[in-house]
Design a protein around this motif. Structure first.
Motif, PDB file in Angstrom:
ATOM      1  N   SER A  96      38.300  37.064  45.994  1.00 43.19           N
ATOM      2  CA  SER A  96      38.736  37.940  44.904  1.00 43.19           C
ATOM      3  C   SER A  96      37.796  39.142  44.793  1.00 43.19           C
ATOM      4  O   SER A  96      37.665  39.912  45.744  1.00 43.19           O
ATOM      5  CB  SER A  96      38.804  37.143  43.603  1.00 43.19           C
ATOM      6  OG  SER A  96      39.498  37.866  42.617  1.00 43.19           O
ATOM      7  N   GLY A 115      41.380  36.248  49.501  1.00 43.60           N
ATOM      8  CA  GLY A 115      42.048  36.558  48.243  1.00 43.60           C
ATOM      9  C   GLY A 115      41.900  37.981  47.776  1.00 43.60           C
ATOM     10  O   GLY A 115      41.906  38.235  46.564  1.00 43.60           O
ATOM     11  N   ASP A 170      49.456  34.244  46.756  1.00 43.32           N
ATOM     12  CA  ASP A 170      48.381  34.932  46.041  1.00 43.32           C
ATOM     13  C   ASP A 170      48.918  36.240  45.469  1.00 43.32           C
ATOM     14  O   ASP A 170      49.372  37.125  46.211  1.00 43.32           O
ATOM     15  CB  ASP A 170      47.224  35.205  47.001  1.00 43.32           C
ATOM     16  CG  ASP A 170      45.979  35.717  46.287  1.00 43.32           C
ATOM     17  OD1 ASP A 170      46.087  36.167  45.140  1.00 43.32           O
ATOM     18  OD2 ASP A 170      44.896  35.653  46.900  1.00 43.32           O
ATOM     19  N   HIS A 175      45.696  32.051  44.961  1.00 41.31           N
ATOM     20  CA  HIS A 175      44.439  32.799  44.915  1.00 41.31           C
ATOM     21  C   HIS A 175      43.296  31.798  44.949  1.00 41.31           C
ATOM     22  O   HIS A 175      42.758  31.394  43.911  1.00 41.31           O
ATOM     23  CB  HIS A 175      44.414  33.634  43.629  1.00 41.31           C
ATOM     24  CG  HIS A 175      43.342  34.667  43.590  1.00 41.31           C
ATOM     25  ND1 HIS A 175      43.257  35.701  44.486  1.00 41.31           N
ATOM     26  CD2 HIS A 175      42.289  34.841  42.737  1.00 41.31           C
ATOM     27  CE1 HIS A 175      42.225  36.473  44.188  1.00 41.31           C
ATOM     28  NE2 HIS A 175      41.616  35.962  43.139  1.00 41.31           N
TER      29      HIS A 175
END
Length: 779
Positions: A642, A665, A722, A760
């Protein structure tokens, strides 16, 4: 204090055996001091960066002179010497597109309804538009004197004022402040342009559907900033196109620009960029040098504007021009617009600076006014005037008289109040809404087109990279790496403090121990993380390190938790430590919600971003890790999810000690992710205004960031569901990475992408294989 070199930080080999036999029972790592700091270290990290930035902003209030190399021998030589400054100002404001020329003034509504919208004995008022950029027009009112014009002025209202208000055709501005018509009454030809307002009506896409409470100005700022443009720059272009037309219509007439509020800021920059403007009035703006812009609406945020272009230096661009600061009260803006159920907009207010107003309204030069001339050989002069009207009313007669004087016009009409009544709008029930929407839609469409064409621009930008071999590729990328660091991320000085490593035991599991670590960089600024050390390390053995990076609002504990598989992260750092890797989980400063985002607001004018700090933190961290006797210094890998995936794209591109990078992600067609209004997952629809990096769209998409990582190994981990993107976008952008590694550099085994069912999250499947392939662990 001089920073010790990495070698001096290494634990002597004679102590290695002692280290191996004692670290299992020590409260801190050998070679480190005890970590005694208590409280939330992540929050303290953010506070420390904030303290650093506030000091830098204070320095900016006094610095910047070194950016100006002026030659005062003559006016031509002076103008040539400040040309680089003017070009840099134009670039950061996004005033870089060629305007359409010649400019033709179109009278809107000839026939039915008529373009003539009002008239008095002194002037007529027309609805007009004029071309500025392809697909972008200026639009507003033209006040044409009944007799031959004596001078020309572009009168710019605030963003929430219409041209009709400034002329007196519509309510909203007191008679005494309707300076556009006062100038026309004194024989000036006046253009009054429309500005994009602060409402949020069209900051949406019902087709997706998506809505926000972003003001129209922030909506355009976000997408434009990513593409190296700016809402201010677009409106400056409209003003300068108006100046183009005014000069073409009557070259002999002097031209002035007078703006209030947002118009005052646009006027200030317009006069600085265009020496054809004889006199500029900037009214209702904070005159403290843009040092407090981080508290204002984000659409005023300008990259790299300080300290070079603080007001004292900006005035240097006004040679042989007059600059007037009318210190009127700014427009009242208490925050973003309100849209029920939506809170995506960046905070920001316009606040009246503290100052003592004068007690008189007499139209004479008050004591506060300053007019200084500085002559060299009689042909170089500067004129700067500050005037603070009582009650803070803009459009004061003193200001108007001074403006007209500079334009060579003798004032003959009442400048404040008097017999001259405002004109009447002959249009029945005129609604400015369609005109405002046209202006908004044009700028959105122009910027969306910039994004769609940006891949070609990036290809041209990257044309000099040499892919004839991995070695030549890496060497030729140094110029691009420096560009990325200096002009996109922002480059802090090298660390000024000794590392002073401190540690304390945090975890004790059957296979490994965990230690909290802090390392100093600058006063108040430090790096913090958790080190996981396998217990089966043998004397003299060295192992790879995997730096495991958390995401937004995350903590190293999310990565390292030994008691449960954490959401999203699956405690992947703990899993890797179980496999025998040395693991380090850094704390990145994107934590604290608005607290860390404010750091971005303070950083941007200083030509910095949050990643400017993260780069230096990771440099220091990897130097320290490489100094440890049980670490293979050339096998320090990076793996992030992320926001940690965003870090995986940016930090290994600059910190070459990382031997590989895994982006989980986050990998994307990143420019579209930030700019597109047709993608439901775009950051245009979220609170993450911290995503926007100035001019990234024309320089470094994610494929180009991967270019800076090559020829080191690079991998993408992607869950089909995701929500950060869609498979097609990720695959499209990654195909360019694969083409570089496999086809151009002939190293196909150094890159991979793994698509897996899931969202995710960290999978640690194909990535575990990739790590083993390129680090040689587990053996």
């Amino acid at each position: 204090m001089t920073l010790p070199c990495v070698r001096s930080l290494r634990i002597p080999c004679a102590l290695l055996l002692l280290f191996v036999t004692t670290f299992a029972r020590a409260d801190e790592l050998p070679g480190t001091k005890p970590l005694t700091e208590t409280g939330d270290l992540a929050a303290k990290m953010v506070q420390g960066i904030d303290a650093y930035l506030m000091r830098e902003l204070e320095k900016a209030s006094k610095g910047g002179a070194d950016k100006w190399k002026v030659n005062e021998k003559s006016l031509p030589e002076y103008l040539e010497s400040v040309k680089p400054n003017r070009e840099r100002l134009a670039k950061i404001l996004g005033v870089v597109d060629q305007r359409i020329k010649p400019v033709t003034m179109e009278y809107v509504g000839l026939g039915s309804p008529s373009a003539l919208v009002g008239e008095t004995k002194a002037y007529k008022i027309y609805a007009v538009r004029w071309p500025v950029l392809p697909g972008v027009d200026g639009e507003g009112l033209l006040l044409e004197p009944s007799e031959a014009a004596k001078a020309s002025v572009v009168a710019i209202p605030d963003a929430d004022q219409t041209p009709e208000m400034l002329v007196g055709l519509a309510p909203g501005i007191p008679d005494e402040s309707q300076f556009a018509r006062r100038l026309a009454e004194n024989g000036c030809r006046v253009i009054v342009p429309v500005l994009i307002d602060r409402q949020c009506t069209w900051s949406a896409n019902p087709k997706i559907p998506r809505e926000t409470n972003l003001s129209h100005r922030e909506f355009i700022w976000r997408m434009a900033y990513e593409m190296g443009r700016h809402i201010l720059g677009y409106e400056i272009q409209k003003v300068l196109a108006g100046v183009d037309w005014l000069k073409a219509k009557d070259e002999g007439l002097k031209v002035g620009v007078y703006g209030y509020g947002e118009g005052g800021l646009i006027a200030l920059y317009s006069g600085a960029l265009d020496s054809r403007i004889t006199v500029t009035v900037a009214s209702g703006i904070d005159y403290r040098g843009r040092l407090h812009a981080w508290q204002e609406p984000i659409d005023r945020s300008v990259w790299a504007s300080l300290p070079e272009f603080r007001d004292e230096h900006l005035r240097k661009l006004y040679a042989n021009q007059t600059l007037i600061y009318e210190q009127a009260n700014p427009p009242k803006v208490d925050g973003p617009p309100v849209r029920p159920g939506h809170n995506q907009a960046a905070p920001g207010r316009l606040v009246q600076p503290k100052r003592v107003p004068p007690t008189t309204d007499k139209p004479v030069r008050p004591p506060a006014a300053q007019k200084s001339h500085y002559n060299t050989q009689g042909n170089l002069a500067f004129s700067f005037i500050e005037f603070t009207p009582s009650q803070g009313i803009f459009g004061h007669p003193y200001t108007l008289r001074t403006l007209l004087e500079a334009l060579g016009v003798e004032a003959h009409a009442q400048l404040f109040t008097g017999p001259n009544k405002p004109p009447t709008d002959v249009r029945k029930s005129f609604d400015p809404t369609p005109r405002q929407k046209r202006q908004f839609d044009q700028l959105v469409a122009f910027t969306q087109k910039l994004w769609r064409q940006s891949e070609l621009v990036r290809k041209q930008f990257w044309a000099k990279a040499d892919a004839s071999s991995p070695e030549k590729w890496e060497q030729s990328c140094e110029t691009y790496r420096n560009e990325f660091w200096e002009n996109i991320i922002g480059k802090l000085p090298k660390q000024s403090e000794p590392m002073n490593p401190r540690s304390r035991e945090l975890y004790d599991t059957p296979k490994w121990k965990g230690y909290e670590i802090t390392l100093d960089l600058f006063p108040d600024v430090f790096a913090y993380g958790i080190l996981l050390l396998p217990k089966d390390l043998k004397p003299g053995e060295k192992r790879p390190v995997v730096v495991c990076q958390h995401g937004l609002e995350g903590r190293p504990q999310d990565v390292c938790n030994p008691t449960k598989r954490t959401p999203y992260y699956a405690s992947f750092g703990a899993q890797l430590a179980d496999m025998g890797y040395i693991v380090y989980a850094p704390q990145n400063p994107y934590i604290g919600q608005e607290k860390f985002r404010v750091l971005l607001r303070k950083s941007h004018p200083l030509k910095l971003s949050l990643y400017a700090f993260i780069v230096r933190q990771h440099e220091t961290t990897t130097d320290w890790l490489a100094s440890l006797p049980f670490v293979e210094p050339d096998k320090i890998a990076f793996y992030g999810l992320s926001y940690g995936g965003k870090t995986a794209m940016r930090i290994p591109a600059l910190v070459k000690r990382y031997c590989l990078s895994i982006c989980a992600g986050d990998f994307n067609e990143w420019i579209g992710k930030n700019v597109s209004i047709d993608f439901h997952g775009s950051y245009m629809w979220t609170v993450e205004y911290d995503m926007y990096e100035f001019n990234l769209g024309h320089t470094f998409n994610y494929a180009e960031m991967a270019n800076l990582i090559a020829p080191r190994p690079f991998m993408v981990e992607r869950g089909h569901d995701d929500g950060v993107g869609i498979d097609e976008m990720i695959a499209y952008e990654y195909a360019k990475v694969r083409y570089l590694y496999a086809n151009r550099l002939k190293i196909p085994d150094r890159t991979a992408i793994e698509f897996r069912p899931g969202g995710h999250e960290i999978f640690l499947k194909g990535t575990a294989d990739f790590l083993k392939q390129h680090t040689g662990w587990p053996k």
